[in-house]
Design a protein around this motif. Structure first.
Motif, PDB file in Angstrom:
ATOM      1  N   LEU A 189       0.816  -1.184   0.043  1.00 54.75           N
ATOM      2  CA  LEU A 189       0.039   0.076  -0.082  1.00 54.75           C
ATOM      3  C   LEU A 189       0.849   1.229   0.012  1.00 54.75           C
ATOM      4  O   LEU A 189       1.886   1.386   0.766  1.00 54.75           O
ATOM      5  N   ASP A 190       0.702   2.039  -0.944  1.00 51.31           N
ATOM      6  CA  ASP A 190       1.336   3.498  -0.879  1.00 51.31           C
ATOM      7  C   ASP A 190       0.180   4.597  -1.160  1.00 51.31           C
ATOM      8  O   ASP A 190      -0.997   4.435  -0.800  1.00 51.31           O
ATOM      9  N   CYS A 191       0.807   5.657  -1.201  1.00 49.15           N
ATOM     10  CA  CYS A 191       0.015   6.867  -1.455  1.00 49.15           C
ATOM     11  C   CYS A 191      -1.250   6.793  -2.588  1.00 49.15           C
ATOM     12  O   CYS A 191      -2.235   7.419  -2.371  1.00 49.15           O
ATOM     13  N   LYS A 192      -0.966   6.231  -3.462  1.00 50.21           N
ATOM     14  CA  LYS A 192      -1.911   6.032  -4.649  1.00 50.21           C
ATOM     15  C   LYS A 192      -3.099   4.846  -4.227  1.00 50.21           C
ATOM     16  O   LYS A 192      -4.209   5.127  -4.748  1.00 50.21           O
ATOM     17  N   ASN A 193      -2.850   3.788  -3.538  1.00 50.17           N
ATOM     18  CA  ASN A 193      -3.783   2.936  -3.122  1.00 50.17           C
ATOM     19  C   ASN A 193      -4.160   2.757  -1.574  1.00 50.17           C
ATOM     20  O   ASN A 193      -4.641   1.830  -1.347  1.00 50.17           O
ATOM     21  N   GLN A 194      -3.628   3.894  -0.955  1.00 51.00           N
ATOM     22  CA  GLN A 194      -3.811   3.578   0.587  1.00 51.00           C
ATOM     23  C   GLN A 194      -5.397   3.578   0.946  1.00 51.00           C
ATOM     24  O   GLN A 194      -5.817   2.943   1.964  1.00 51.00           O
ATOM     25  N   ASP A 195      -6.210   4.124  -0.006  1.00 51.68           N
ATOM     26  CA  ASP A 195      -7.683   3.993   0.356  1.00 51.68           C
ATOM     27  C   ASP A 195      -8.292   2.748   0.117  1.00 51.68           C
ATOM     28  O   ASP A 195      -9.452   2.517   0.449  1.00 51.68           O
ATOM     29  N   TYR A 196      -7.571   1.768  -0.178  1.00 49.82           N
ATOM     30  CA  TYR A 196      -7.910   0.208  -0.424  1.00 49.82           C
ATOM     31  C   TYR A 196      -7.814  -0.419   0.876  1.00 49.82           C
ATOM     32  O   TYR A 196      -8.219  -1.785   1.080  1.00 49.82           O
ATOM     33  N   GLN A 197      -7.244   0.159   1.925  1.00 49.08           N
ATOM     34  CA  GLN A 197      -6.750  -0.673   3.007  1.00 49.08           C
ATOM     35  C   GLN A 197      -7.724  -1.334   3.669  1.00 49.08           C
ATOM     36  O   GLN A 197      -7.657  -2.491   3.985  1.00 49.08           O
TER      37      GLN A 197
END
Length: 404
Positions: free
Chosen positions: A229-237
């Protein structure tokens, strides 16, 4: 009409199969096989049935949901709604249900079983991501092409196209949504098809339509380890965390007919320990330091690990939590020896054996007679319910702190 069956039992209760009831022989067979695959730790097999142990939670076998509830009272007719709410609240406090928007009142009223909480939150999270727009990503794709595209894979090309010389087996980059993260979310949605209640089916079908072009692969634990998870896909956590719970607790190999098995089980001793820690941590004062699962070398390769350690500027206290009902307020010999070791090793002035309360009273602090060190230990009992309601966590913490 919802044809799903629902059974609620308490920990250590027995459940026998009966062809005239909801729990049938094929349910029993699936549970036996599941238990054997996990070293028989979840329950005990008895004649024509199951005796549950310290694990609470949900077992769903096709259309049958069995919810195992904790119980810390002597009432044979205990309120199952109350203890379901207790379990939901403890899971929320321990962040096994990471749902900040769900209040304790909602937890009490909205859900049939605790699995429904996970199912609904999963659909809510997926729906939110879809509305926001699923993220595209570059990925490597290997396939046969009518024209040379990207890098030619010689070995695979010879193997695949020995006859069809006009084709090229290539590896090239594709920019789309069909990659591992979305494939994991898709697998979670597919599993829900077998278990979800009727009220959520329309939402599930709408989301499956959005994922219809994604590849359905066999997801294992190793796939989750690959996700970064990074700044681009953090919303998927949050969606990823719930997907992990659903997928890794799904047992398609235990099917009988068209019924698969999904479990969500928690050791009540471990859950009680973590619940008490998080309550104390949340409501402590600035002068108190609360630590959890401290571990230190004890003997050779063995380690010592008290449940909870509290420190102030001048004193140290150790709390050992135990989820069981005891009638007397005198500690057992083995517990006393264990607490004495904690006193010595952690240089604690007092230790507390903490149990759920039914109708017991705390013992007085007793003193260990060893070189006049003045180390003390006692039994304490805390009630997490207030008559017919869940007790506020602040009240629970205040009561525990007062015992020390």
């Amino acid at each position: 009409m919802n044809k799903k069956k629902f059974i609620q039992v308490f920990e250590y209760q027995k459940l026998r199969y009966d062809d005239s009831g909801d729990f049938r022989n094929h349910h029993f067979d699936a549970m036996v096989k599941f238990n054997e695959l996990h070293q028989n730790k979840y329950f005990t097999i008895i004649h024509k049935g199951i005796q549950f142990g310290s694990y609470v939670g949900v077992i769903q076998i096709g259309g049958l949901t069995i919810e195992i509830l904790p119980k810390a009272d002597n009432n044979e007719n205990a309120d199952k709604n109350l203890w379901q709410n207790v379990l939901l609240n403890m899971l929320k406090v321990c962040k096994h249900i990471q749902v900040e928007s769900i209040s304790e009142t909602q937890l009490k009223k909205r859900y049939h079983s605790i699995l429904d909480v996970y199912f609904e939150m999963y659909l809510i999270e997926i729906e939110r991501l879809v509305k926001k727009g699923l993220i595209k990503k570059y990925r490597k794709n290997q396939s046969n092409q009518n024209a040379l595209k990207g890098k030619l894979l010689f070995a695979q090309n010879i193997q695949q196209n020995l006859i069809h010389k006009e084709r090229f087996y290539c590896e090239h980059q594709v920019y789309d949504k069909n990659y591992l993260l979305h494939q994991i979310l898709f697998k979670g949605l597919l599993i829900l098809k077998s278990f979800i209640n009727d009220s959520l089916k329309d939402k599930l079908n709408r989301l499956l339509f959005e994922f219809q072009e994604f590849e359905n692969i066999n997801i294992q634990k190793i796939h989750f380890d690959k996700i970064i998870l990074d700044c681009k896909n953090q919303d998927y956590q949050k969606a990823l965390e719930i997907a992990k719970i659903i997928i890794l607790n799904y047992s398609p190999s235990l099917n009988y007919g068209d019924e698969n098995l999904l479990t969500l089980l928690f050791d009540m001793n471990t859950l009680w320990e973590e619940y008490i820690f998080r309550v104390l941590q949340k409501h402590k004062t600035e002068e108190v330091e609360v630590s959890f699962q401290n571990s230190d070398k004890f003997w050779e390769n063995k380690r010592i690990r008290p449940d909870i350690v509290l420190k102030t500027k001048d004193e140290t206290f150790v709390i050992d939590t135990k989820w069981k009902i005891v009638k007397a307020n005198n500690p057992a010999d083995d517990d006393l020896k264990q607490m004495f070791v904690y006193n010595l090793h952690w240089k604690a002035e007092k230790t507390l054996l903490l149990y759920p309360k039914t109708n017991q009273a705390d013992s007085d602090f007793g003193t260990f007679h060893f070189d006049d060190l003045g180390k003390k230990c006692k039994l304490g009992f805390v009630d997490i319910t207030n008559e017919f309601m869940i007790k506020n966590s602040g009240m629970v913490a205040k009561e525990i702190f007062s015992k020390l």
